[in-house]
Scaffold this motif. Structure first.
Motif, short mmCIF file in Angstrom:
data_model
loop_
_atom_site.label_atom_id
_atom_site.label_comp_id
_atom_site.label_asym_id
_atom_site.label_seq_id
_atom_site.Cartn_x
_atom_site.Cartn_y
_atom_site.Cartn_z
N UNK A 33 1.00 -1.19 -0.36
CA UNK A 33 0.10 -0.32 -0.21
C UNK A 33 0.72 1.43 -0.43
N UNK A 34 2.10 1.36 -0.47
CA UNK A 34 2.93 2.35 -0.30
C UNK A 34 2.43 3.27 -1.00
N UNK A 35 3.08 4.77 -0.63
CA UNK A 35 2.51 5.34 -1.92
C UNK A 35 2.86 6.19 -3.15
N UNK A 36 3.78 5.85 -3.25
CA UNK A 36 4.63 5.44 -4.62
C UNK A 36 4.67 4.33 -5.62
N UNK A 37 4.04 5.15 -6.49
CA UNK A 37 3.67 3.63 -7.55
C UNK A 37 5.33 2.44 -8.30
N UNK A 38 6.58 3.74 -8.25
CA UNK A 38 7.98 2.81 -7.81
C UNK A 38 7.34 1.44 -7.41
N UNK A 39 7.78 2.29 -6.42
CA UNK A 39 7.64 1.24 -5.08
C UNK A 39 7.05 0.09 -5.52
N UNK A 40 5.44 0.45 -5.78
CA UNK A 40 4.66 -1.09 -5.96
C UNK A 40 4.49 -1.43 -6.48
N UNK A 41 5.20 -0.93 -7.52
CA UNK A 41 5.17 -2.06 -9.25
C UNK A 41 7.12 -2.71 -8.12
N UNK A 42 7.37 -2.39 -7.95
CA UNK A 42 8.65 -3.80 -7.35
C UNK A 42 8.63 -4.24 -6.56
N UNK A 43 7.37 -4.13 -5.55
CA UNK A 43 6.74 -4.96 -4.51
C UNK A 43 6.23 -6.35 -5.44
N UNK A 44 5.54 -6.19 -6.42
CA UNK A 44 4.93 -7.04 -7.13
C UNK A 44 5.96 -7.75 -7.47
#
Length: 262
Positions: free
Chosen positions: A223-234
């Motif tokens: 649920x991180x606010x940063x889209x780049x972080x969410x992409x890497x987490x996926x």
């Protein structure tokens, strides 16, 4: 710092991919599968280990391998190379506190561009980091640094099965296209002027030493606010799932090599 999944196409944004990766991986104590038992098993395979005096430890992250080697090789000086300055300061501080500053020298630098005198190194160690340079280039670059009889020890992700299941094959083709079979890696080592003195597959517990904390970190950042972080987490969730389900077909291996004319 290994970060294969989710990094093939860095997001186009003001914050760099490296910044995102250090946010995700920074709190982890290690950046690749492995544990003390595997490190020591590989070290035990090094010929003449008691005569080792100069060690180059490359891509060390927080320095897990550096301090295992320092404890095991009491007469050796270890240069620990890491590109992330906060990690380098951490290692230097830890060495001072442990009374090892005279033997452990932390250096901030790119492991592809460090200046090493020819024939000055007894042992090059690259646990989980050889992929940064590329297997063939790394082995070719490191060989002149080694004294006669000098050794290289590295771990890398390896295809164990002749034919990977389609899901695993497609995933690793995207995230680690340089992944090779054990036979290909051994052939590469011999072509670069080494003889293979040891190799072994890392057991499940050595993989989990990395993936369990990584899984917890991924959950922490959900649920991180940063889209780049969410992409890497996926991508990391997918990697954890694929590695665990197909560990019988692909996983980390350690290789210990010695210069062939030693």
């Amino acid at each position: 710092m290994p970060a294969r999944a989710g990094t093939g196409k860095g997001p186009s944004r003001a914050v760099s991919v490296d910044d995102i990766l250090y946010e995700v991986f920074g709190p982890l104590v290690q950046g690749a599968p492995g544990n003390e038992a595997a490190t020591l098993r590989a070290l035990d395979a090094v010929p003449g280990r008691d005569a080792i005096r100069q060690v180059l430890d490359l891509g060390v992250g927080h320095g897990r391998t550096t301090f295992v080697l320092a404890e095991a090789l009491r007469d050796a000086r270890i240069k620990a190379v890491e590109i992330h300055a906060p990690f380098v300061r951490e290692i230097a501080g830890r060495a001072r506190k442990a009374g090892l500053a005279h033997r452990v020298h932390a250096v901030c630098g790119d492991m592809e561009k460090i200046d090493v005198a020819e024939g000055s190194i007894d042992l090059v160690w690259a646990e989980g980091s050889i992929y940064v340079v590329g297997r063939e280039r790394a082995l070719s670059t490191w060989r002149p640094w080694l004294r006669p009889g000098g050794c290289v020890a590295f771990s890398d992700f390896v295809r164990w099965a002749d034919d990977l299941p389609e899901e695993a094959r497609e995933f690793w083709a995207m995230e680690y296209p340089d992944m090779a079979s054990e036979a290909v890696i051994l052939s590469c080592a011999e072509a670069a002027g080494y003889r293979v003195v040891g190799s072994f597959r890392l057991p499940k517990e050595a993989h989990e030493a990395y993936y369990v904390p990584l899984e917890a970190r991924v959950a922490e950042l959900a649920g991180h606010a940063d889209a780049g972080v969410r992409e890497i987490l996926g991508g990391l969730r997918k990697e954890i799932d694929v590695v665990r389900r197909f560990l019988g077909e692909a996983g980390y291996m350690f290789f210990v090599l010695q210069v062939a004319d030693g």
